[in-house]
Design a protein around this motif. Structure first.
Motif, PDB file in Angstrom:
ATOM      1  N   ASN A 552       0.848  -1.197   0.000  1.00 24.16           N
ATOM      2  CA  ASN A 552       0.000   0.000   0.000  1.00 24.16           C
ATOM      3  C   ASN A 552       0.880   1.243   0.000  1.00 24.16           C
ATOM      4  OD1 ASN A 552       0.391   0.879   2.960  1.00 24.16           O
ATOM      5  ND2 ASN A 552      -0.192  -1.276   3.133  1.00 24.16           N
ATOM      6  N   SER A 553       0.327   2.363  -0.438  1.00 18.51           N
ATOM      7  CA  SER A 553       1.144   3.566  -0.630  1.00 18.51           C
ATOM      8  C   SER A 553       1.487   4.265   0.684  1.00 18.51           C
ATOM      9  CB  SER A 553       0.460   4.531  -1.603  1.00 18.51           C
ATOM     10  OG  SER A 553      -0.888   4.743  -1.265  1.00 18.51           O
ATOM     11  N   HIS A 554       0.803   3.938   1.778  1.00 17.92           N
ATOM     12  CA  HIS A 554       1.225   4.484   3.073  1.00 17.92           C
ATOM     13  C   HIS A 554       2.600   3.933   3.451  1.00 17.92           C
ATOM     14  CE1 HIS A 554      -2.557   6.383   3.443  1.00 17.92           C
ATOM     15  NE2 HIS A 554      -2.680   6.334   4.761  1.00 17.92           N
ATOM     16  N   ARG A 555       2.775   2.611   3.343  1.00 16.04           N
ATOM     17  CA  ARG A 555       4.083   2.010   3.611  1.00 16.04           C
ATOM     18  C   ARG A 555       5.125   2.557   2.645  1.00 16.04           C
ATOM     19  NH1 ARG A 555       6.790  -0.412  -0.178  1.00 16.04           N
ATOM     20  NH2 ARG A 555       4.811  -1.338  -0.801  1.00 16.04           N
ATOM     21  N   MET A 556       4.761   2.670   1.380  1.00 13.60           N
ATOM     22  CA  MET A 556       5.679   3.182   0.364  1.00 13.60           C
ATOM     23  C   MET A 556       6.147   4.596   0.713  1.00 13.60           C
ATOM     24  SD  MET A 556       4.806   3.947  -3.649  1.00 13.60           S
ATOM     25  CE  MET A 556       3.891   5.464  -3.278  1.00 13.60           C
ATOM     26  N   MET A 557       5.212   5.474   1.105  1.00 14.49           N
ATOM     27  CA  MET A 557       5.579   6.863   1.378  1.00 14.49           C
ATOM     28  C   MET A 557       6.431   6.992   2.639  1.00 14.49           C
ATOM     29  SD  MET A 557       4.821   8.613  -1.114  1.00 14.49           S
ATOM     30  CE  MET A 557       5.199  10.249  -0.466  1.00 14.49           C
ATOM     31  N   ARG A 558       6.168   6.145   3.626  1.00 17.00           N
ATOM     32  CA  ARG A 558       7.025   6.187   4.823  1.00 17.00           C
ATOM     33  C   ARG A 558       8.467   5.838   4.450  1.00 17.00           C
ATOM     34  NH1 ARG A 558       2.274   3.550   7.425  1.00 17.00           N
ATOM     35  NH2 ARG A 558       1.258   5.155   8.686  1.00 17.00           N
ATOM     36  N   ARG A 559       8.641   4.917   3.518  1.00 13.64           N
ATOM     37  CA  ARG A 559       9.986   4.561   3.076  1.00 13.64           C
ATOM     38  C   ARG A 559      10.630   5.688   2.265  1.00 13.64           C
ATOM     39  NH1 ARG A 559      11.277  -1.070   0.617  1.00 13.64           N
ATOM     40  NH2 ARG A 559      13.318  -0.082   0.822  1.00 13.64           N
ATOM     41  N   TYR A 560       9.852   6.360   1.418  1.00 15.80           N
ATOM     42  CA  TYR A 560      10.420   7.504   0.694  1.00 15.80           C
ATOM     43  C   TYR A 560      10.897   8.575   1.667  1.00 15.80           C
ATOM     44  CZ  TYR A 560       9.440   6.131  -4.127  1.00 15.80           C
ATOM     45  OH  TYR A 560       9.466   5.504  -5.351  1.00 15.80           O
ATOM     46  N   VAL A 561      10.111   8.819   2.703  1.00 14.82           N
ATOM     47  CA  VAL A 561      10.505   9.842   3.682  1.00 14.82           C
ATOM     48  C   VAL A 561      11.819   9.472   4.343  1.00 14.82           C
ATOM     49  CG1 VAL A 561       9.909  10.885   5.899  1.00 14.82           C
ATOM     50  CG2 VAL A 561       8.163  10.683   4.124  1.00 14.82           C
ATOM     51  N   THR A 562      11.912   8.254   4.846  1.00 12.95           N
ATOM     52  CA  THR A 562      13.092   7.888   5.640  1.00 12.95           C
ATOM     53  C   THR A 562      14.320   7.590   4.784  1.00 12.95           C
ATOM     54  OG1 THR A 562      12.344   5.573   5.708  1.00 12.95           O
ATOM     55  CG2 THR A 562      11.717   6.988   7.553  1.00 12.95           C
ATOM     56  N   GLU A 563      14.127   7.122   3.546  1.00  2.00           N
ATOM     57  CA  GLU A 563      15.267   6.708   2.730  1.00  2.00           C
ATOM     58  C   GLU A 563      15.675   7.729   1.669  1.00  2.00           C
ATOM     59  OE1 GLU A 563      14.873   2.647   1.316  1.00  2.00           O
ATOM     60  OE2 GLU A 563      13.623   2.163   3.048  1.00  2.00           O
ATOM     61  N   ALA A 564      14.717   8.518   1.186  1.00  4.33           N
ATOM     62  CA  ALA A 564      15.007   9.440   0.080  1.00  4.33           C
ATOM     63  C   ALA A 564      14.923  10.912   0.474  1.00  4.33           C
ATOM     64  CB  ALA A 564      14.045   9.178  -1.084  1.00  4.33           C
ATOM     65  N   TYR A 565      13.884  11.280   1.225  1.00 10.68           N
ATOM     66  CA  TYR A 565      13.638  12.703   1.447  1.00 10.68           C
ATOM     67  C   TYR A 565      14.488  13.316   2.547  1.00 10.68           C
ATOM     68  CZ  TYR A 565       9.410  11.924  -1.398  1.00 10.68           C
ATOM     69  OH  TYR A 565       8.538  11.601  -2.401  1.00 10.68           O
ATOM     70  N   ILE A 566      14.850  12.546   3.574  1.00 10.24           N
ATOM     71  CA  ILE A 566      15.584  13.171   4.693  1.00 10.24           C
ATOM     72  C   ILE A 566      17.072  12.856   4.658  1.00 10.24           C
ATOM     73  CG2 ILE A 566      13.557  13.280   6.185  1.00 10.24           C
ATOM     74  CD1 ILE A 566      14.605  10.868   7.691  1.00 10.24           C
ATOM     75  N   ARG A 567      17.547  12.406   3.506  1.00  4.02           N
ATOM     76  CA  ARG A 567      18.996  12.150   3.347  1.00  4.02           C
ATOM     77  C   ARG A 567      19.763  13.461   3.373  1.00  4.02           C
ATOM     78  NH1 ARG A 567      20.563   7.213   0.626  1.00  4.02           N
ATOM     79  NH2 ARG A 567      22.066   8.322  -0.631  1.00  4.02           N
TER      80      ARG A 567
END
Length: 567
Positions: A552-567
C-alpha cells in the motif's frame, strides 16, 4: 498571492513532479499505472500529513477516449473536460523559451484533501493562453501526444516551467522528486539557479554546482524497457530548447549522442530507486555504475477498495484506511461475510459487463480479469496460446473480462486487442469473453474487486511493478501471475495466489509459461473454486492479510521519507 496557495507555502516542501497524475476518473490527466501511482502517492501524502506539492501538465484533451468496432479495431478521440469544474486557475504566470518564442504558462490549483482534513496541492501547468501562439497553446493539450518535438516541448514546460512556477508561487523546496524521467529538465533549471559566480575557470563544468543540484534531487525510474526512456536528438534540442545551459555541459550529463532524460536524472540525483526489488536489480543492469535502490510500489488502500469491502473492513478492522497494517487481522472477518462482500462486488461488475457487451455472463462462474495497457510485452493473449486446450479446460466453468488501451502509435498493441476479439468470437459457445472499452480508474475498481482471479502475464523481466494486482488484493482477489515486479515479493504459492512459469532466477520461457498457466488453471484453480470454498476463502483472506497489508502507498511513502527525502 492567492489565499488558497498561501496556506501551502508556509513550510518547506517536497516537490513531486510527474507527467501524469490520476486522482479521479473524470479528470483524464493520466494514461495508466504511472499516473495512478502518482495520484496514490499524493493521496497517501495527504493522509500522512507529509509536506508535499505535486507538479504536472494540464491535459485538457486527456489521453484519449477509446472506441472499438466489432472487430476490436481501436480509434482514438479527444477526451475533453473542463478544469474549471475541479480546480482554480491562479493569477501567477511564468514563461519558458521554446523555438525562440516566449511561451507563457499559467497554473491551476487542485487540492487533494484527506478524510483527516490534511491537504496536498497539485499544480497543473497550462499553456492554453491567449498570449501564446496557436501552436504553443496546444503544448499541454494531449498526454503523450504528437511527435518527439511535441514531447520535448511538454517536458520543457513540466521540468523547467514547473520549477519556475514553484518559485513564482513562493514555495521553498527541499527536495525535487522526479517520478520517471519526463521531468528531468528541472535539473538544468536548478543548475542555472545555483550557478557559481566564478570569473576564471579551467573547466566550464565547475561553474555549474552539480553537487548542490544532486543533493536536492530524487529520481524514481519505472521503465525496464530501453525504448521506454525518452531520448531526444541534439539538433532537435538546440532548435527547441534555446540553450538553458551550454549544450556541451548537457552532453556530459545526458549522453553524447542524444539527450537521454533518464541519464540526466541519474547523473543529477542523490537518491535513485526502482519500484520493486527485482526492478531495482534490472535497473542496475541497465545503468551500471549507479547506486540504485528499490522501494516497492503500493496503492492507496481507501481509493482501491470497493464499497462492500469498505463496509466489511469498517466493521471488523476499524482504522484500516489510514493504518493498512491492520489488514493483518483479517482473520476476524467471518468467512460468509467476506464471501458475500465479494459477491456483491462481483454482481455489480457482471451486471455492468452484460449491459455494456451483452455477453450474458453469470454470477457463479469463475471469472478471470485482465486489464492493463495493451502492448506486446504484457502478453494479454498468452491465455490463448492453445485455444483448444483453453476451451477444454474452461468450457462452462470460466469467463474472462479484458480491458485496456493501446497507445495510438503502438500497432502491435492494437493488433493484440483485435486478436482478443477474434478469439472471443471463436470461443463464444464455450467460454464467455468480454472486452470493456475506455479502461479508466472507475472501471479498474469495478474489475479488481469484481473478478475472482487477477491474471498478469508479462514477459519477464519487463514488468517494473504491476500495481493493478495490489489493488485486487485489497478486495480479497488473489493473483495468478508471472513472477515479475511486485508479485515476486507478494507470492506464496497456493496461499496468496499462484505463480505462472519458472522462478525469477530461471530464464523466461513463453512456452513453459503457457503450459503452466493451463496446468494450474485446470488442476488447481478451477477445482478449488468450485469444490473447496473453504480453501478459496482462506486464499482471499491471505491476499488481504499478507499482500494488502504491505503493498500500500502508506508504507511506500514512509519509506520515501526515511530513505530518500531526509537524506
Amino acid at each position: 498571492m492567492t489565499a488558497s496557495i498561501a496556506e501551502f507555502t508556509k513550510e518547506p516542501k517536497i516537490a513531486y513532479f510527474s507527467m501524469e497524475i490520476g486522482v479521479r476518473s473524470d479528470m483524464p490527466t493520466y494514461s495508466g499505472g504511472l499516473g495512478v501511482l502518482a495520484g496514490d502517492t499524493i493521496k497517501s501524502a495527504a493522509d500522512l500529513n507529509l509536506p508535499l506539492v505535486a507538479v504536472t501538465i494540464l491535459t485538457k484533451k486527456g489521453y484519449f477516449k477509446q472506441e472499438l468496432d466489432i472487430y476490436g479495431r481501436q480509434t482514438e478521440l479527444p477526451d475533453e473536460w473542463d478544469p474549471n469544474n475541479f480546480m482554480t486557475q491562479l493569477k501567477e504566470k511564468v514563461s519558458v523559451f521554446i523555438e525562440d518564442r516566449e511561451v507563457y504558462i499559467s497554473a491551476w490549483l487542485y487540492v487533494v484533501e484527506s478524510m483527516r482534513g490534511t491537504k496536498v496541492p497539485i499544480i497543473f501547468l497550462d499553456t492554453d493562453l491567449p498570449e501564446n501562439a496557436p501552436e504553443d497553446r496546444g503544448i499541454t493539450h494531449y498526454l503523450y501526444g504528437g511527435d518527439q518535438a511535441y514531447r520535448l516541448k511538454q517536458e520543457i514546460v513540466l521540468g523547467i516551467g514547473g520549477t519556475r512556477m514553484l518559485d513564482e508561487l513562493g514555495f521553498e523546496i527541499k527536495k525535487y522528486h522526479m517520478n520517471e524521467g519526463h521531468s528531468a529538465l528541472l535539473t538544468l533549471e536548478l543548475l542555472k539557479k545555483y550557478k557559481r559566480d566564478i570569473e576564471e575557470v579551467w573547466d566550464e563544468r565547475l561553474v555549474w554546482d552539480e553537487e548542490k543540484v544532486r543533493s536536492l534531487c530524487v529520481f524514481t525510474t519505472h521503465t525496464p524497457v530501453a525504448a521506454g526512456h525518452d531520448k531526444f536528438p541534439y539538433d532537435l534540442v538546440q532548435k527547441i530548447m534555446c540553450n538553458i545551459i551550454p549544450i556541451n555541459v548537457i552532453q556530459e550529463l545526458a549522453g553524447r549522442e542524444h539527450l537521454n532524460m533518464t541519464m540526466l536524472a541519474l547523473n543529477l540525483s542523490n537518491y535513485i530507486n526502482g519500484v520493486a526489488k527485482k526492478h531495482g536489480e534490472v535497473s542496475k543492469g541497465m545503468f551500471p555504475g549507479y547506486e540504485i535502490h528499490a522501494i516497492t510500489n503500493g496503492v492507496h488502500s481507501f481509493t482501491w477498495t470497493c464499497d462492500s469491502m469498505k463496509r466489511l473492513y469498517d466493521k471488523y478492522l476499524p482504522g484500516w484506511a489510514n493504518e493498512p497494517e491492520i489488514f493483518v487481522r483479517v482473520g476476524r472477518i467471518p468467512d460468509d461475510e467476506l464471501w458475500e462482500a465479494h459477491m456483491e462486488a462481483k454482481r455489480h461488475l457482471i451486471d455492468y459487463v452484460n449491459r455494456e457487451t451483452q455477453t450474458g455472463m453469470n454470477y457463479d462462474t469463475l471469472t478471470i480479469g485482465f486489464a492493463r495497457r495493451a502492448t506486446a510485452y504484457k502478453r494479454a493473449d498468452l491465455l490463448f496460446t492453445d485455444i483448444d486446450r483453453l476451451a477444454y479446460i474452461g468450457e462452462g466453468r470460466l469467463q474472462i473480462i479484458y480491458a485496456g488501451k493501446a497507445h495510438p502509435r503502438d500497432e502491435s498493441g492494437k493488433q493484440l486487442i483485435q486478436r482478443i476479439f477474434e478469439i472471443k468470437e471463436k470461443l463464444k459457445d464455450k467460454i464467455k469473453i468480454a472486452f470493456l472499452k475506455n479502461y479508466n480508474m472507475e472501471l479498474a475498481l469495478k474489475l479488481v474487486s469484481g473478478v475472482d482471479v487477477w491474471l498478469n502475464t508479462p514477459l519477464r523481466p519487463l514488468e517494473a511493478s504491476g500495481t493493478s494486482g495490489m489493488k485486487a488484493t485489497h478486495n480479497g482477489v488473489p493473483n495468478f501471475s508471472v513472477l515479475d515486479g511486485w508479485w515476486i515479493e507478494g507470492w506464496i504459492e497456493g496461499f496468496t495466489g499462484w505463480a505462472i512459469g519458472p522462478l525469477p532466477d530461471v530464464p523466461a520461457d513463453p512456452a513453459r509459461d503457457a503450459d503452466d498457466l493451463y496446468y494450474k488453471l485446470e488442476t488447481v484453480i478451477i477445482p478449488t473454486f468450485y469444490n473447496d470454498k473453504h480453501t478459496w476463502i482462506r486464499i482471499m483472506q491471505n491476499a488481504i492479510g499478507k499482500n494488502a497489508y504491505y503493498f500500500n502507498s502508506h508504507r511506500m511513502m514512509r519509506r520515501y521519507v526515511t530513505e530518500a527525502y531526509i537524506r
